[in-house]
Design a protein around this motif. Structure first.
Motif, PDB file in Angstrom:
ATOM      1  N   MET A 161      12.748   8.398   1.405  1.00  0.00           N
ATOM      2  CA  MET A 161      11.506   8.241   0.648  1.00  0.00           C
ATOM      3  C   MET A 161      10.860   9.583   0.317  1.00  0.00           C
ATOM      4  SD  MET A 161      11.107   4.917   0.385  1.00  0.00           S
ATOM      5  CE  MET A 161      12.876   4.889   0.115  1.00  0.00           C
ATOM      6  N   ASP A 162      10.072   9.598  -0.752  1.00  0.00           N
ATOM      7  CA  ASP A 162       9.229  10.752  -1.071  1.00  0.00           C
ATOM      8  C   ASP A 162       7.967  10.643  -0.223  1.00  0.00           C
ATOM      9  OD1 ASP A 162      10.965  11.753  -2.970  1.00  0.00           O
ATOM     10  OD2 ASP A 162      10.054  10.610  -4.600  1.00  0.00           O
ATOM     11  N   LEU A 163       7.852  11.485   0.805  1.00  0.00           N
ATOM     12  CA  LEU A 163       6.736  11.369   1.746  1.00  0.00           C
ATOM     13  C   LEU A 163       5.757  12.518   1.606  1.00  0.00           C
ATOM     14  CD1 LEU A 163       8.360  10.211   5.125  1.00  0.00           C
ATOM     15  CD2 LEU A 163       7.126   8.842   3.437  1.00  0.00           C
ATOM     16  N   ALA A 210       0.820  -1.222   0.000  1.00  0.00           N
ATOM     17  CA  ALA A 210       0.000   0.000   0.000  1.00  0.00           C
ATOM     18  C   ALA A 210       0.850   1.267   0.000  1.00  0.00           C
ATOM     19  CB  ALA A 210      -0.928   0.001   1.215  1.00  0.00           C
ATOM     20  N   HIS A 211       2.042   1.232   0.608  1.00  0.00           N
ATOM     21  CA  HIS A 211       2.962   2.378   0.647  1.00  0.00           C
ATOM     22  C   HIS A 211       2.258   3.657   1.108  1.00  0.00           C
ATOM     23  CE1 HIS A 211       6.649   0.608  -0.906  1.00  0.00           C
ATOM     24  NE2 HIS A 211       5.907  -0.084  -1.753  1.00  0.00           N
ATOM     25  N   ILE A 212       1.456   3.548   2.161  1.00  0.00           N
ATOM     26  CA  ILE A 212       0.769   4.730   2.688  1.00  0.00           C
ATOM     27  C   ILE A 212       1.808   5.726   3.191  1.00  0.00           C
ATOM     28  CG2 ILE A 212      -0.707   5.529   4.586  1.00  0.00           C
ATOM     29  CD1 ILE A 212      -2.334   2.948   4.146  1.00  0.00           C
ATOM     30  N   GLY A 213       1.639   6.959   2.789  1.00  0.00           N
ATOM     31  CA  GLY A 213       2.609   8.007   3.102  1.00  0.00           C
ATOM     32  C   GLY A 213       3.422   8.429   1.893  1.00  0.00           C
ATOM     33  N   MET A 214       3.328   7.668   0.806  1.00  0.00           N
ATOM     34  CA  MET A 214       4.094   7.982  -0.399  1.00  0.00           C
ATOM     35  C   MET A 214       3.487   9.173  -1.151  1.00  0.00           C
ATOM     36  SD  MET A 214       4.213   7.530  -3.988  1.00  0.00           S
ATOM     37  CE  MET A 214       3.378   6.046  -4.552  1.00  0.00           C
TER      38      MET A 214
END
Length: 372
Positions: free
Chosen positions: A193-195, A126-130
């Protein structure tokens, strides 16, 4: 009685093992187990080891210099991080912090469900926060607001499509969170990371999205099990997410949150056996052997065996002797790293329906485009 290792260690500096066992109410086996554990931290007077290392570390080696009379003259203690103990300490810290979380009230169970069916909802990365900028990625914009709407919408749509199976399993296949610390990096590799926003916001959104997925499943299924697989983006995130959810649903008997996550998890339903793994530490061709070893008795009881993986963001199915190994797409848009690397996997989420006798009998697929 829960005994702190430091308290026992301090007591042993001035008392015998027998006195310590009596003082703390420990039987012989339990005491010996703790003595071995403490020895790893450098306390073993019978071997002239009295220089201990802090909790969370272990003694890597001890070099002792004796004179001609056998008297200890000098000693060098080498230590290293004790990953097992640090993991245990992290679990204990999460348990303590989550103890006062508000708990979800039990809701009414659906009246008629099908006991021979299990609905499985594998959620790939899901990569929530991306955060993604569509012009840069030649795709679409992505942030936590979009992620929440898409993930919750897809889960609700799949539950609506699924039959009223008695059992349901929500499998977070790893990388539920995009980063693993306040610095916005992955703990394992240290990549930045790209947040979209702060780490605290990512936590809040991630927990709420998973709770909404559970709520959707409870509307149709009698029992809901949640597995949070350890990913390479959220080693610690997967751990505390499971702890937080377990406390939140302590009063809801229809929801089971698997305990602190491990690399490999298993589900048995009739003649079916499903293994879950993120896919970052073990290659597909090795997984049948892992399952046969970890679940030897279940392997013998079952006929239909599957591995469900995340990590690669694309769908693939490989059939081996004894079981198949499948990786799943993600609903999440590609970020700059994926776009620049030429990755172009499709975005979707599936519900797989498993029959206790015949294995997989159907599956449903929902894409972000369908939710619009």
């Amino acid at each position: 009685m829960r005994i702190a290792e430091d308290d026992l260690l301090e007591y042993l500096k001035t008392h015998s093992q027998n006195q310590a066992a009596e003082h703390f109410g420990l039987n012989r086996r339990s005491m010996q187990r703790r003595i071995k554990r403490i020895a790893l931290r450098g306390h073993s007077p019978d071997h002239d080891m009295t220089h201990t290392v802090p909790d969370g570390f272990k003694v890597k080696g001890v070099s002792s210099l004796y004179d001609a009379d056998g008297v200890l003259k000098a000693q060098w203690v080498k230590s290293s991080a004790d990953d097992e103990r640090r993991y245990q300490m992290m679990v204990e810290a999460c348990e303590a912090m989550a103890a006062d979380l508000p708990q979800v009230r039990a809701v009414n169970s659906p009246t008629e469900t099908l006991p021979h069916l299990m609905a499985i909802y594998p959620i790939g990365d899901a990569h929530i926060g991306m955060r993604a900028w569509g012009e840069e990625t030649q795709g679409e914009d992505w942030d936590m607001t979009i992620a929440s709407a898409v993930q919750c919408g897809a889960m609700a749509a799949l539950v609506d499509l699924a039959p009223a199976a008695k059992e349901a399993v929500i499998i977070n296949l790893g990388d539920w969170f995009h980063a693993d610390n306040m610095a916005g990096m992955t703990e394992r590799s240290g990549h930045v990371m790209d947040l979209d926003g702060r780490y605290a916001k990512m936590i809040d959104v991630g927990v709420l999205v998973m709770r909404q997925c559970i709520t959707s499943a409870l509307l149709k299924h009698q029992n809901v099990r949640v597995i949070n697989v350890v990913g390479n983006h959220d080693d610690t995130g997967a751990l505390w997410l499971s702890v937080a959810l377990r406390h939140a649903y302590a009063n809801e008997p229809r929801v089971t949150i698997d305990k602190a996550p491990t690399a490999f998890n298993y589900i048995e339903h009739g003649k079916c056996l499903i293994g879950t793994h993120h896919g970052h530490t073990c290659k597909a061709e090795r997984l049948p052997g892992v399952m046969a070893t970890d679940q030897a008795q279940a392997w013998g009881r079952t006929e239909h065996r599957y591995w469900y993986l995340g990590h690669v963001h694309h769908q693939s199915v490989k059939e081996f002797a004894g079981c198949s190994v499948e990786s799943f797409n993600t609903l999440t848009a590609k970020d700059a790293w994926a776009a620049f690397g030429g990755y172009r996997a499709r975005q979707n989420m599936k519900c797989i329906v498993i029959h206790s006798e015949f294995g997989e009998v159907s599956r449903h697929t929902v894409s972000p485009e369908m939710l619009k």
